[in-house]
Motif scaffolding. Structure first.
Motif, PDB file in Angstrom:
ATOM      1  N   ARG A 135       1.076  -1.068  -0.268  1.00  0.00           N
ATOM      2  CA  ARG A 135      -0.413   0.216   0.194  1.00  0.00           C
ATOM      3  C   ARG A 135       0.580   1.044  -0.317  1.00  0.00           C
ATOM      4  O   ARG A 135       1.541   1.267   0.637  1.00  0.00           O
ATOM      5  N   PHE A 136       0.733   1.976  -1.397  1.00  0.00           N
ATOM      6  CA  PHE A 136       1.496   3.428  -1.230  1.00  0.00           C
ATOM      7  C   PHE A 136       0.342   4.996  -1.333  1.00  0.00           C
ATOM      8  O   PHE A 136      -0.176   4.367  -1.586  1.00  0.00           O
ATOM      9  N   ILE A 171      -1.261  -9.439  -9.980  1.00  0.00           N
ATOM     10  CA  ILE A 171      -0.916  -8.972  -9.716  1.00  0.00           C
ATOM     11  C   ILE A 171      -2.264  -7.775  -9.767  1.00  0.00           C
ATOM     12  O   ILE A 171      -1.873  -7.680 -11.239  1.00  0.00           O
ATOM     13  N   LEU A 172      -2.512  -7.057  -8.927  1.00  0.00           N
ATOM     14  CA  LEU A 172      -3.555  -6.369  -9.460  1.00  0.00           C
ATOM     15  C   LEU A 172      -3.125  -5.070  -8.853  1.00  0.00           C
ATOM     16  O   LEU A 172      -2.669  -4.989  -7.301  1.00  0.00           O
ATOM     17  N   ILE A 173      -3.292  -3.870  -9.797  1.00  0.00           N
ATOM     18  CA  ILE A 173      -2.859  -2.449  -9.207  1.00  0.00           C
ATOM     19  C   ILE A 173      -3.564  -1.733  -9.295  1.00  0.00           C
ATOM     20  O   ILE A 173      -5.092  -1.250 -10.082  1.00  0.00           O
ATOM     21  N   GLN A 174      -4.846  -0.881  -7.933  1.00  0.00           N
ATOM     22  CA  GLN A 174      -5.594  -0.334  -8.421  1.00  0.00           C
ATOM     23  C   GLN A 174      -5.518   0.527  -7.018  1.00  0.00           C
ATOM     24  O   GLN A 174      -4.887   0.948  -6.166  1.00  0.00           O
ATOM     25  N   GLY A 175      -6.133   1.276  -8.118  1.00  0.00           N
ATOM     26  CA  GLY A 175      -5.878   2.778  -7.893  1.00  0.00           C
ATOM     27  C   GLY A 175      -7.296   3.516  -7.045  1.00  0.00           C
ATOM     28  O   GLY A 175      -8.610   3.573  -6.653  1.00  0.00           O
ATOM     29  N   HIS A 176      -7.050   4.568  -5.653  1.00  0.00           N
ATOM     30  CA  HIS A 176      -8.657   4.973  -4.769  1.00  0.00           C
ATOM     31  C   HIS A 176      -7.963   6.718  -4.959  1.00  0.00           C
ATOM     32  O   HIS A 176      -7.102   6.805  -4.456  1.00  0.00           O
ATOM     33  N   THR A 177      -9.285   6.988  -4.420  1.00  0.00           N
ATOM     34  CA  THR A 177      -8.494   8.269  -4.682  1.00  0.00           C
ATOM     35  C   THR A 177      -9.704   8.739  -2.526  1.00  0.00           C
ATOM     36  O   THR A 177     -10.539   7.431  -2.489  1.00  0.00           O
ATOM     37  N   ASP A 178     -10.458   9.480  -2.138  1.00  0.00           N
ATOM     38  CA  ASP A 178     -10.245   9.892  -1.238  1.00  0.00           C
ATOM     39  C   ASP A 178     -12.128  10.288  -1.198  1.00  0.00           C
ATOM     40  O   ASP A 178     -12.303  10.432  -2.525  1.00  0.00           O
ATOM     41  N   SER A 179     -13.127  11.066  -0.860  1.00  0.00           N
ATOM     42  CA  SER A 179     -14.864  11.374  -1.025  1.00  0.00           C
ATOM     43  C   SER A 179     -14.565  12.763  -1.756  1.00  0.00           C
ATOM     44  O   SER A 179     -16.262  12.880  -2.018  1.00  0.00           O
ATOM     45  N   LEU A 180     -13.863  13.509  -2.096  1.00  0.00           N
ATOM     46  CA  LEU A 180     -13.947  15.058  -1.877  1.00  0.00           C
ATOM     47  C   LEU A 180     -13.900  14.468  -4.194  1.00  0.00           C
ATOM     48  O   LEU A 180     -13.089  13.911  -4.548  1.00  0.00           O
ATOM     49  N   PRO A 181     -15.196  15.264  -4.095  1.00  0.00           N
ATOM     50  CA  PRO A 181     -15.324  15.789  -5.672  1.00  0.00           C
ATOM     51  C   PRO A 181     -13.862  15.733  -6.621  1.00  0.00           C
ATOM     52  O   PRO A 181     -13.578  16.800  -6.045  1.00  0.00           O
ATOM     53  N   ILE A 182     -12.658  15.392  -8.449  1.00  0.00           N
ATOM     54  CA  ILE A 182     -13.047  16.075  -8.957  1.00  0.00           C
ATOM     55  C   ILE A 182     -14.017  16.123 -10.263  1.00  0.00           C
ATOM     56  O   ILE A 182     -14.273  15.269 -10.112  1.00  0.00           O
ATOM     57  N   ASN A 183     -13.442  17.736 -10.692  1.00  0.00           N
ATOM     58  CA  ASN A 183     -13.919  17.381 -12.149  1.00  0.00           C
ATOM     59  C   ASN A 183     -13.146  19.336 -12.843  1.00  0.00           C
ATOM     60  O   ASN A 183     -13.475  19.581 -12.853  1.00  0.00           O
ATOM     61  N   ALA A 234      -6.290  14.484   7.238  1.00  0.00           N
ATOM     62  CA  ALA A 234      -4.897  12.798   7.789  1.00  0.00           C
ATOM     63  C   ALA A 234      -6.109  11.865   7.335  1.00  0.00           C
ATOM     64  O   ALA A 234      -5.081  10.531   6.447  1.00  0.00           O
ATOM     65  N   ASN A 235      -7.674  11.217   7.302  1.00  0.00           N
ATOM     66  CA  ASN A 235      -7.998   9.647   6.796  1.00  0.00           C
ATOM     67  C   ASN A 235      -8.187   9.907   5.510  1.00  0.00           C
ATOM     68  O   ASN A 235      -8.115   8.935   5.049  1.00  0.00           O
ATOM     69  N   ARG A 236      -8.325  11.351   4.938  1.00  0.00           N
ATOM     70  CA  ARG A 236      -8.956  11.109   3.413  1.00  0.00           C
ATOM     71  C   ARG A 236      -7.276  11.150   3.074  1.00  0.00           C
ATOM     72  O   ARG A 236      -7.551  10.233   2.065  1.00  0.00           O
ATOM     73  N   GLN A 237      -6.439  11.302   3.029  1.00  0.00           N
ATOM     74  CA  GLN A 237      -5.086  11.345   2.760  1.00  0.00           C
ATOM     75  C   GLN A 237      -4.775   9.643   2.987  1.00  0.00           C
ATOM     76  O   GLN A 237      -4.190   9.179   1.625  1.00  0.00           O
ATOM     77  N   LYS A 238      -5.565   8.969   3.339  1.00  0.00           N
ATOM     78  CA  LYS A 238      -5.243   7.189   3.304  1.00  0.00           C
ATOM     79  C   LYS A 238      -5.991   7.000   2.867  1.00  0.00           C
ATOM     80  O   LYS A 238      -5.584   5.678   2.004  1.00  0.00           O
ATOM     81  N   ASN A 239      -7.250   7.208   2.329  1.00  0.00           N
ATOM     82  CA  ASN A 239      -7.763   6.374   1.037  1.00  0.00           C
ATOM     83  C   ASN A 239      -7.255   6.878  -0.133  1.00  0.00           C
ATOM     84  O   ASN A 239      -7.119   6.088  -1.151  1.00  0.00           O
ATOM     85  N   ARG A 240      -6.463   8.069   0.067  1.00  0.00           N
ATOM     86  CA  ARG A 240      -6.020   8.148  -1.087  1.00  0.00           C
ATOM     87  C   ARG A 240      -4.806   7.644  -1.564  1.00  0.00           C
ATOM     88  O   ARG A 240      -3.586   8.009  -0.950  1.00  0.00           O
ATOM     89  N   ARG A 241      -4.517   6.941  -2.434  1.00  0.00           N
ATOM     90  CA  ARG A 241      -3.534   6.104  -2.287  1.00  0.00           C
ATOM     91  C   ARG A 241      -3.839   4.668  -3.652  1.00  0.00           C
ATOM     92  O   ARG A 241      -4.441   4.756  -4.318  1.00  0.00           O
ATOM     93  N   ILE A 242      -2.402   3.807  -3.162  1.00  0.00           N
ATOM     94  CA  ILE A 242      -2.585   3.155  -4.624  1.00  0.00           C
ATOM     95  C   ILE A 242      -1.932   1.194  -3.734  1.00  0.00           C
ATOM     96  O   ILE A 242      -1.674   1.436  -3.080  1.00  0.00           O
ATOM     97  N   ASP A 243      -2.952   0.535  -4.141  1.00  0.00           N
ATOM     98  CA  ASP A 243      -2.567  -0.780  -3.847  1.00  0.00           C
ATOM     99  C   ASP A 243      -2.327  -1.231  -4.884  1.00  0.00           C
ATOM    100  O   ASP A 243      -3.112  -1.553  -6.023  1.00  0.00           O
ATOM    101  N   ILE A 244      -1.188  -2.701  -4.769  1.00  0.00           N
ATOM    102  CA  ILE A 244      -0.322  -3.035  -5.333  1.00  0.00           C
ATOM    103  C   ILE A 244      -0.906  -4.745  -4.204  1.00  0.00           C
ATOM    104  O   ILE A 244      -0.585  -4.809  -3.836  1.00  0.00           O
ATOM    105  N   VAL A 245      -1.411  -4.952  -5.072  1.00  0.00           N
ATOM    106  CA  VAL A 245      -2.143  -6.425  -4.996  1.00  0.00           C
ATOM    107  C   VAL A 245      -1.431  -7.451  -5.267  1.00  0.00           C
ATOM    108  O   VAL A 245      -2.748  -7.983  -6.693  1.00  0.00           O
ATOM    109  N   ILE A 246      -0.930  -8.879  -4.748  1.00  0.00           N
ATOM    110  CA  ILE A 246      -0.460  -9.629  -5.039  1.00  0.00           C
ATOM    111  C   ILE A 246      -1.522 -10.551  -4.558  1.00  0.00           C
ATOM    112  O   ILE A 246      -1.594 -11.616  -3.424  1.00  0.00           O
ATOM    113  N   ILE A 247      -1.294 -11.843  -5.511  1.00  0.00           N
ATOM    114  CA  ILE A 247      -2.587 -12.953  -4.897  1.00  0.00           C
ATOM    115  C   ILE A 247      -2.274 -14.336  -4.850  1.00  0.00           C
ATOM    116  O   ILE A 247      -0.780 -14.018  -5.175  1.00  0.00           O
ATOM    117  N   LYS A 248      -2.203 -14.299  -3.205  1.00  0.00           N
ATOM    118  CA  LYS A 248      -1.346 -15.591  -2.878  1.00  0.00           C
ATOM    119  C   LYS A 248      -1.896 -17.136  -4.083  1.00  0.00           C
ATOM    120  O   LYS A 248      -3.120 -16.894  -4.404  1.00  0.00           O
TER     121      LYS A 248
END
Length: 248
Positions: A135-136, A171-183, A234-248
């Motif tokens: 998790r990045f 390997i799954l590369i998952q992009g995640h954001t916070d709930s603040l909208p972007i346009n 601080a919590n929103r920053q935790k949600n803004r992330r890249i998850d590299i998920v490695i399937i066992k």
């Protein structure tokens, strides 16, 4: 004076001379391999595979009795004895330069690399039943509202991506954001932003780390898979992330 006669096998070649020469060669080879082994850490599975390969090669070269009696057992046993007395700890350093890496070796090496880089606060390794997630925090890789990987983020991604390239897992590369909208013209919503970030990470890993494109998939999840409530910065920053998920 009576001259001594040397025994031959009837073909004019002194019997046993070839065997003596061959035995010397095999002894020298064995010494060489033992010497190389003493200077290196060895992945047991790889070395056993090598030993079996050497054995097969010799068996194909000749049908002589000396080959069939020497089945390489002592060579493999040497590795077993080495691991039994503590050599297993050396697998970690060896895995970083080998072609393949187990998931356990991956976790050990990545944890050490993160610590060495001083990024324990921003990158974490999370193990679950069916997967391991690297998790990045998005601060490492992207500027706010951007999807281009920062140069400093590329350096970090390259170091850890080299370990990913040695895995044989999906390997799954998952992009995640916070709930603040972007346009914006480029990103009308968080779907586009999260997907583009994940895609750019995948392209970087393929181009710069040698990750197999058939084993890696980018996905965008927008704000819909938070790891913390979106109630503070601080919590929103935790949600803004890249998850590299490695399937066992």
């Amino acid at each position: 004076m009576r001259r001594l006669r040397k025994r031959t096998d009837g073909s004019g070649v002194e019997a046993g001379n070839w065997l003596t020469t061959y035995s010397d060669l095999v002894t020298n080879l064995l010494c060489l391999f033992v010497l190389l082994f003493s200077f290196a850490t060895v992945d047991r599975a790889k070395f056993e595979q090598f030993a079996r390969s050497m054995q097969s090669s010799y068996l194909e070269m000749s049908k002589g009795e000396i080959y069939t009696k020497n089945n390489g057992q002592s060579l493999v046993s040497l590795i077993a004895d080495y691991n039994a007395v503590g050599g297993q700890d050396s697998v970690t350093s060896n895995a970083s330069v080998g072609e393949d890496m187990t998931l356990e070796e991956f976790k050990i090496n990545v944890d050490k690399a993160i610590s060495d880089l001083g990024l324990d606060e921003y990158i974490s390794v999370i193990e679950e039943t069916t997967e391991v997630t690297l998790r990045f925090n998005s601060l490492i890789l992207f500027d706010s509202g951007k999807a281009d990987i920062k140069s400093s983020g590329e350096e970090v991604l390259k170091k850890l991506g080299d370990f990913l390239a040695k895995l044989d897992n999906e390997i799954l590369i998952q992009g995640h954001t916070d709930s603040l909208p972007i346009n914006t013209p480029q990103f009308p919503s968080n779907w586009e932003l999260s997907t583009k970030r994940a895609t750019n990470v995948v392209k970087f890993l393929i181009a710069n780390c040698g990750v197999d494109p058939a084993k890696v998939t980018p996905t965008g999840n927008a704000e819909f898979r938070p790891v913390a409530p979106n109630d503070t910065e601080a919590n929103r920053q935790k949600n803004r992330r890249i998850d590299i998920v490695i399937i066992k």
